[in-house]
Structures are given as C-alpha cells and as structure tokens.
Design an enzyme around this catalytic site. Structure first.
Site, PDB file in Angstrom:
ATOM      1  N   TYR A 197       0.843  -1.207   0.000  1.00  0.00           N
ATOM      2  CA  TYR A 197       0.000   0.000   0.000  1.00  0.00           C
ATOM      3  C   TYR A 197       0.876   1.253   0.000  1.00  0.00           C
ATOM      4  CZ  TYR A 197      -3.544   3.342   1.598  1.00  0.00           C
ATOM      5  OH  TYR A 197      -4.393   4.425   1.714  1.00  0.00           O
ATOM      6  N   SER A 198       1.895   1.256   0.844  1.00  0.00           N
ATOM      7  CA  SER A 198       2.802   2.403   0.915  1.00  0.00           C
ATOM      8  C   SER A 198       3.528   2.619  -0.410  1.00  0.00           C
ATOM      9  CB  SER A 198       3.820   2.196   2.041  1.00  0.00           C
ATOM     10  OG  SER A 198       3.181   2.102   3.290  1.00  0.00           O
ATOM     11  N   ALA A 200       2.532   1.731  -3.422  1.00  0.00           N
ATOM     12  CA  ALA A 200       1.599   2.223  -4.433  1.00  0.00           C
ATOM     13  C   ALA A 200       1.276   3.697  -4.226  1.00  0.00           C
ATOM     14  CB  ALA A 200       0.316   1.388  -4.399  1.00  0.00           C
TER      15      ALA A 200
END
Length: 364
Positions: A197-198, A200
C-alpha cells in the site's frame, strides 16, 4: 568523484539548514498571503461538472455530498451501481442539479473512456476529476500466502487513478479544471504491515507531482493526504465476491476508531475550490517527516518497540449474508475478491493471523 561527494555530504546538509532558517520567514509570509487570497477568491463550482471515481461509499460518497452542497453537477463512478443510486438521490436532495451514475471498472481504459465520453456527451465538459479509488491491507509481507494479490493492490491504488486521469486530461485542459487525488501519509511514512500500500501511494504521489510540473498550471492538481480515517472499513465491513457482505471480528486488547470521514471530505473539497496544491488531514502527521529526513533511526526504534509489545492476535470472520455466510472458506475470501472501488484508507488495526485464517484482508 568519491572525494567530491564526501565533501558535499558534510557541507550540503548544514548549509541547507542555514538557508532554510533564513528563508523560512519569507516562505511563511508568502504562504499566508496565498491562503488569504484563496480564502476570498475561491472557484465558483455552481453548475460545474465533477467526476468522482470510487463514489459508492467512504470518502468518495462524502466528497459527492460536499460538491452537491455547492450545486455542482455530479458524475458518480463505481462498480456498485445499485449503491450509487441511493447516493444519487441524497446528492440531489443536497443541491446537485444533475447527477449521473455509471458502473465502471477504473482499471480498464475502455471503461474510463466510456464514462468520460458519456459525461462529455451529456454535459459538454469536465471541470473536476476526483480520484478516490483505493485499496488497503494490513499484513506482514513475508506472511502473505498468495503473491497473486500483489499486482491487484498495486493496480487499484496506482492505475485505478492514472487511467481516469489519462482519459479526462484533454477535457480538463479545455476547462482549465482540476484533478483531486486521494493519497495517504504512508507514501512517505513507513508503517508496518502496509508495504505494498505504501509503495503504491508513493508511486501515485510522485506521478501527480511530476504531472503537475508537466502541466505547468494548465490543470490544477490537489493531493489530499490522510492519516487514519473512519469509513465503512473501520466499522468492520468489506465486500467479497458476489456482493456478499462480511464482517470480521478481532481479538485484541485495544479498540480504536478513525477520524470522521466527513471532516476529511469537507477539507478536500474546500481545498479543491481554493486551488490548493496539497491538503493534509490531520496535519500533525507532518512532524514525523522531520524524523524521516533527519533522524530516521528514531522511527525505526519506535516501530520496533511497538511491534515488540504487540503479542499474538488472531482474526476470524463472520458472514452476515449471501452464499458465503456459512463456513466461509479462508482461501476464497483472500484469493478471489472483486476489484473494490471504494475509497478505503488503510486499516491499521486489522490483525495478522498465525493460524489458517487468511493473512490478507482486501478492504473496500
């Protein structure tokens, strides 16, 4: 060359700090003047056309309501068309003159072209494009039990924003419009269990910051960076295949809740009509940027201390409807989720199981 770089390593950091100390008052004055200017001279959004992706819940839904209060025409895009119908009626009651709803997958360029072309056919213009599509996770990377999920996380959080932008950009140039991006503090603040997530979100922010330079003011870009936001997901809900709504329950010592998503939505729309380049909620997260740049070891020590005191936790699932409500298969939940369009900020409280319960929770 090595000697030259060694000298610069010693000279540049302190010299930069001295320059920053002298320039800080001037920069603060300029920023204050800009805020005062934009406070009085905001964009009149009345009857303009706003396209919102990921509008079926969470941040996207609340942003739609905020634009509706300003009497903007809305185009709501998400995969759950039935959910969009209710939001359309709410937006009309709040003041939106016209509201179109379109079921589309933002990971498909042809779908993006379809809803942008239909917007142009109906309204003749696009003034704001609001990208809220996001997908969070909370698992340790080495404990992921299926690497096929990795591209999905990257695609939704990155390409799910890029494709609508790519298609809408020519029309935004014509209207000198604005792009609004739903980012997250994890794009620069490393947090455990959020590696993909980070990554992206970091790619997303860097893409739009570069695009901002390329456009050179022809189209405005507002990057909204949030911390922990309370949405459907913080209430313990997420969608799995075939539309079955599931709940999870977590065995843990500490319960917490996120900040109100309505407050973040108001802040985003307010910043967009003022022409702000960045908006942050809450703003106190920025203090960690100083540690990231000047004392990264402090962050590492802090996270190690927090992780060392977490202990063992487990997650279980309880079905609340649909064919998966009885004895749900862990592998089915984890490996065959739909592409989720809603704007879920990251869930920092979902746990990683050390049993057969899936370790990847795809959040809507």
């Amino acid at each position: 060359m090595d000697t030259f770089n060694s000298v610069l390593n010693w000279v540049v950091p302190p010299a930069s700090l001295v320059m920053l100390a002298f320039s800080w008052p001037t920069l603060t004055f300029i920023n204050t003047c800009e805020r005062v200017y934009y406070y009085f001279f905001v964009e009149d959004i009345d009857n303009k056309v706003v396209v919102i992706t990921g509008a079926s819940s969470g941040i996207g839904e609340q942003i739609a309501y905020e634009y509706a209060k300003k009497r903007a025409n809305l185009v709501l895009v998400a995969r759950r068309d039935q959910r969009l119908r209710g939001i359309r009626e709410n937006a009309k009651r709040l003041g939106a003159p016209n509201v179109l709803t379109m079921a589309a997958d933002v990971l498909k360029e042809e779908d993006c072209r379809r809803f942008i072309n239909e917007t142009i056919s109906f309204f003749g213009r696009v003034d704001h494009l609001v990208n809220t599509t996001s997908l969070g996770h909370t698992f340790y990377f080495e404990e992921a039990n299926d690497a096929s999920v990795f591209p999905m996380l990257m695609d939704i959080n990155f390409w799910g924003n890029v494709y609508p932008t790519y298609v809408a950009l020519p029309y935004l140039r014509q209207s000198r419009g604005r792009i609004v991006v739903n980012a997250a503090v994890e794009n620069w603040l490393p947090l455990p269990k959020m590696s993909l997530y980070s990554a992206a979100k970091a790619a997303l922010v860097n893409f739009y910051e570069t695009l901002r330079l390329e456009l050179n003011g022809a189209v405005g870009i507002t990057i909204a960076t949030h911390g922990w936001i309370g949405t459907e997901m913080t209430s313990g809900k997420f969608m799995v295949e075939e539309g079955a709504e599931m709940q999870w329950k977590e065995e843990r010592e500490l319960q917490a809740s996120g900040s109100p998503v309505e407050d973040f939505a108001k802040l985003i729309v307010s910043a967009a009509v003022r022409g702000s380049a960045n908006v942050k909620f809450p703003s106190w997260y920025d203090v960690f940027l100083l540690y990231r740049v000047f004392a990264p070891d402090v962050l590492q020590w802090t996270f190690r201390l927090l992780l060392s005191t977490q202990g063992m936790r487990s997650t279980s699932f309880i079905g609340t409807g649909g064919p998966l409500s009885e004895s749900p298969s862990p592998r089915r939940h984890t490996m065959v989720p739909p592409l989720l369009e809603s704007p879920s900020p990251p869930r920092r409280r979902t746990t990683v199981s050390h049993t057969s319960v899936p370790r990847i929770q795809l959040l809507e």
